[in-house]
Scaffold this motif. Structure first.
Motif, PDB file in Angstrom:
ATOM      1  N   LEU A 165      57.455 -61.272  27.526  1.00  0.00           N
ATOM      2  CA  LEU A 165      55.938 -61.349  28.565  1.00  0.00           C
ATOM      3  C   LEU A 165      55.023 -61.114  28.039  1.00  0.00           C
ATOM      4  CD1 LEU A 165      57.642 -58.307  31.184  1.00  0.00           C
ATOM      5  CD2 LEU A 165      58.062 -61.167  30.965  1.00  0.00           C
ATOM      6  N   ALA A 166      53.899 -61.433  28.771  1.00  0.00           N
ATOM      7  CA  ALA A 166      52.873 -61.648  28.094  1.00  0.00           C
ATOM      8  C   ALA A 166      52.075 -59.862  28.117  1.00  0.00           C
ATOM      9  CB  ALA A 166      51.941 -62.116  29.524  1.00  0.00           C
ATOM     10  N   LEU A 167      51.245 -59.784  27.234  1.00  0.00           N
ATOM     11  CA  LEU A 167      50.935 -58.644  26.906  1.00  0.00           C
ATOM     12  C   LEU A 167      50.158 -57.609  27.918  1.00  0.00           C
ATOM     13  CD1 LEU A 167      49.186 -59.056  23.552  1.00  0.00           C
ATOM     14  CD2 LEU A 167      51.265 -57.609  24.081  1.00  0.00           C
ATOM     15  N   ALA A 168      49.417 -58.745  29.397  1.00  0.00           N
ATOM     16  CA  ALA A 168      49.007 -58.463  29.739  1.00  0.00           C
ATOM     17  C   ALA A 168      49.876 -57.758  31.352  1.00  0.00           C
ATOM     18  CB  ALA A 168      47.796 -59.414  30.299  1.00  0.00           C
ATOM     19  N   THR A 169      50.707 -58.545  31.800  1.00  0.00           N
ATOM     20  CA  THR A 169      51.708 -58.544  32.375  1.00  0.00           C
ATOM     21  C   THR A 169      52.383 -56.821  31.852  1.00  0.00           C
ATOM     22  OG1 THR A 169      52.527 -60.991  32.607  1.00  0.00           O
ATOM     23  CG2 THR A 169      54.135 -58.876  33.148  1.00  0.00           C
ATOM     24  N   ARG A 170      53.467 -57.009  30.679  1.00  0.00           N
ATOM     25  CA  ARG A 170      53.630 -55.576  30.087  1.00  0.00           C
ATOM     26  C   ARG A 170      52.582 -54.472  30.280  1.00  0.00           C
ATOM     27  NH1 ARG A 170      54.905 -58.220  24.473  1.00  0.00           N
ATOM     28  NH2 ARG A 170      55.134 -55.589  23.661  1.00  0.00           N
ATOM     29  N   SER A 171      51.246 -54.811  30.056  1.00  0.00           N
ATOM     30  CA  SER A 171      50.543 -53.507  30.138  1.00  0.00           C
ATOM     31  C   SER A 171      51.059 -53.028  31.527  1.00  0.00           C
ATOM     32  CB  SER A 171      49.132 -53.854  29.927  1.00  0.00           C
ATOM     33  OG  SER A 171      48.236 -52.756  29.640  1.00  0.00           O
ATOM     34  N   ALA A 172      50.458 -54.083  32.537  1.00  0.00           N
ATOM     35  CA  ALA A 172      50.731 -53.557  33.744  1.00  0.00           C
ATOM     36  C   ALA A 172      51.631 -52.865  34.374  1.00  0.00           C
ATOM     37  CB  ALA A 172      49.716 -54.751  34.503  1.00  0.00           C
ATOM     38  N   TYR A 173      52.836 -54.018  34.263  1.00  0.00           N
ATOM     39  CA  TYR A 173      53.655 -53.126  34.632  1.00  0.00           C
ATOM     40  C   TYR A 173      54.296 -51.138  33.336  1.00  0.00           C
ATOM     41  CZ  TYR A 173      55.898 -57.898  35.737  1.00  0.00           C
ATOM     42  OH  TYR A 173      56.199 -58.842  36.493  1.00  0.00           O
ATOM     43  N   GLY A 174      53.972 -51.895  32.672  1.00  0.00           N
ATOM     44  CA  GLY A 174      53.767 -50.277  31.831  1.00  0.00           C
ATOM     45  C   GLY A 174      53.080 -49.494  32.484  1.00  0.00           C
ATOM     46  N   ARG A 175      52.396 -49.738  32.579  1.00  0.00           N
ATOM     47  CA  ARG A 175      50.775 -48.739  33.157  1.00  0.00           C
ATOM     48  C   ARG A 175      51.603 -48.031  34.928  1.00  0.00           C
ATOM     49  NH1 ARG A 175      47.293 -51.417  33.899  1.00  0.00           N
ATOM     50  NH2 ARG A 175      46.426 -51.343  31.520  1.00  0.00           N
TER      51      ARG A 175
END
Length: 401
Positions: free
Chosen positions: A126-136
């Motif tokens: 997954l794109a880093l921005a997507t991983r960041s949003a999902y993780g947050r």
């Protein structure tokens, strides 16, 4: 190897100076090194990985008694640098972001769950921005449960979901909850909790489609003139013009590499970060000239092959979409266009709208924007007032109101 904080700290500071870090940044490192030295001195005087982990976990401010994002960043950054030296004998001073999305779960079950979730997202590329949003959002939910004494997912129920989403309204606009829910569902799917997904669906959160503005011809001219003048750097001009003329997403501008540019054909060819689909776009003469000026005259010497680099050390690629926003916002300010929120989403929307007004078919616009679903392009029809008016049928003579 001498593993006193004084010795490692001296090596770190020397490496920072060699890498060209600003004096103010080095000063911040030195302040944290002193705090680490005091911490380690009380525990034997020699730095270890376990002591570093303990130091990094001290994220509560003694002044306020609350979690401190700044403290987490400073402590985590210095521990990462010290750990790299202890493990490899070399200091890693590459840039570290403020990512992490606030507090981390404290219980062992939730910590392991977050680690597994992060690993799963990475495995799926997954794109880093997507991983960041999902993780947050997943971390926020687990911390929410912990604060209410729930330390096992088995005890989480539909009421927990509703209370969690309600709690977010303190810092999220109600119209933004759609994005929260969209980023939350994948985590609930990962933990195989269909009952919690049903609870999310019961909230009835829907996406709102607001009609976005576009640049007037006058404002667009001001922006182009500023980019072609000396008041905006070549790097910032190239970034802004690239977003303005192609509608590229911020993540794709950040990820753009030197090898992606075909100077002879005046095109760029990339694999999109969001959709993973290939995309080839033509470059205007303006964009090509500014890209050339930046790469030949402004771009720092660096082994990093990304096109756009940080102006100050470390000279690595821009961190994320917020870096692009800061660039475009400052470019708009210098151009005198100050009444518009100038992110790449707006510029992407503006590019699509102008293509539509030029009678470019929707299928072509969809291809240029790299939409995975061609129907996504229909949103841009909402701003084409002139064409929409042409579609209005006259009221039949004698029709009742």
């Amino acid at each position: 190897m001498d593993t006193t904080v004084t010795k490692i700290g001296a090596v770190v500071v020397a490496e920072l100076r060699s890498a060209g870090y600003m004096n103010s940044t080095i000063g911040n490192y030195q302040k944290t090194i002193k705090r680490l030295a005091d911490f380690v001195e009380e525990r034997g005087g020699f730095y270890t990985l376990s002591l570093g982990a303990e130091f990094a976990s001290m994220t509560t401010s003694p002044r306020t008694g609350h979690f401190s994002a700044q403290r987490r960043f400073d402590f985590g950054r210095i521990v990462g640098v010290f750990d790299s030296y202890v493990q490899s004998g070399h200091v890693d001073v590459s840039m570290r972001t403020r990512g992490g999305g606030g507090r981390q779960p404290a219980t062992s079950e939730f910590s392991r769950l977050i680690a597994a979730w992060d690993a799963d997202m990475a495995d799926r590329a997954l794109a880093l921005a997507t991983r960041s949003a999902y993780g947050r959002i997943s971390r926020s939910f687990l911390v929410f449960l912990e604060d209410r004494g729930v330390v096992s997912l088995e005890r989480a129920d539909a009421a927990s979901i509703l209370e969690f989403l309600e709690s977010l309204l303190d810092r999220w606009a109600k119209s933004s909850l759609f994005w929260v829910v969209s980023n939350f569902r994948p985590f609930l799917t990962f933990i195989n909790r269909g009952d919690l997904i049903d609870a999310v669906n019961l909230t009835g959160v829907k996406r709102s489609h607001r009609i976005l503005p576009v640049l007037s011809d006058h404002d667009q001219e001001l922006l182009v003139q500023a980019c072609m003048s000396k008041i905006v750097s070549a790097r910032d001009s190239a970034i802004t013009l690239l977003a303005l003329t192609t509608g590229l997403r911020a993540c794709d501008i950040v990820a753009l590499r030197l090898i992606d540019i075909n100077w002879r054909e005046r095109t760029i060819g990339i694999i999109q970060q969001k959709t993973h689909n290939p995309l080839t776009l033509p470059l205007t003469v303006m964009v090509t000239s500014k890209l050339g000026a930046y790469i030949l005259d402004e771009r720092p010497d660096s082994n990093d092959d990304h096109v756009f680099l940080r102006c100050v050390a470390p000279h690595t690629k821009l961190s994320d979409h917020s870096s692009i926003y800061r660039v475009t916002k400052e470019t708009f300010r210098k151009a005198g266009v100050t009444d518009i929120k100038a992110g790449t989403s707006f510029l992407r929307h503006n590019a699509a709208s102008r293509l539509l007004r030029a009678y470019v078919p929707l299928a072509t616009i969809s291809a240029v924007l790299g939409h995975a679903n061609p129907e996504s392009t229909n949103l841009y029809m909402s701003v084409d007032d002139d064409h929409l008016r042409e579609c209005v049928l006259p009221v039949p003579t004698g029709a009742r109101s």
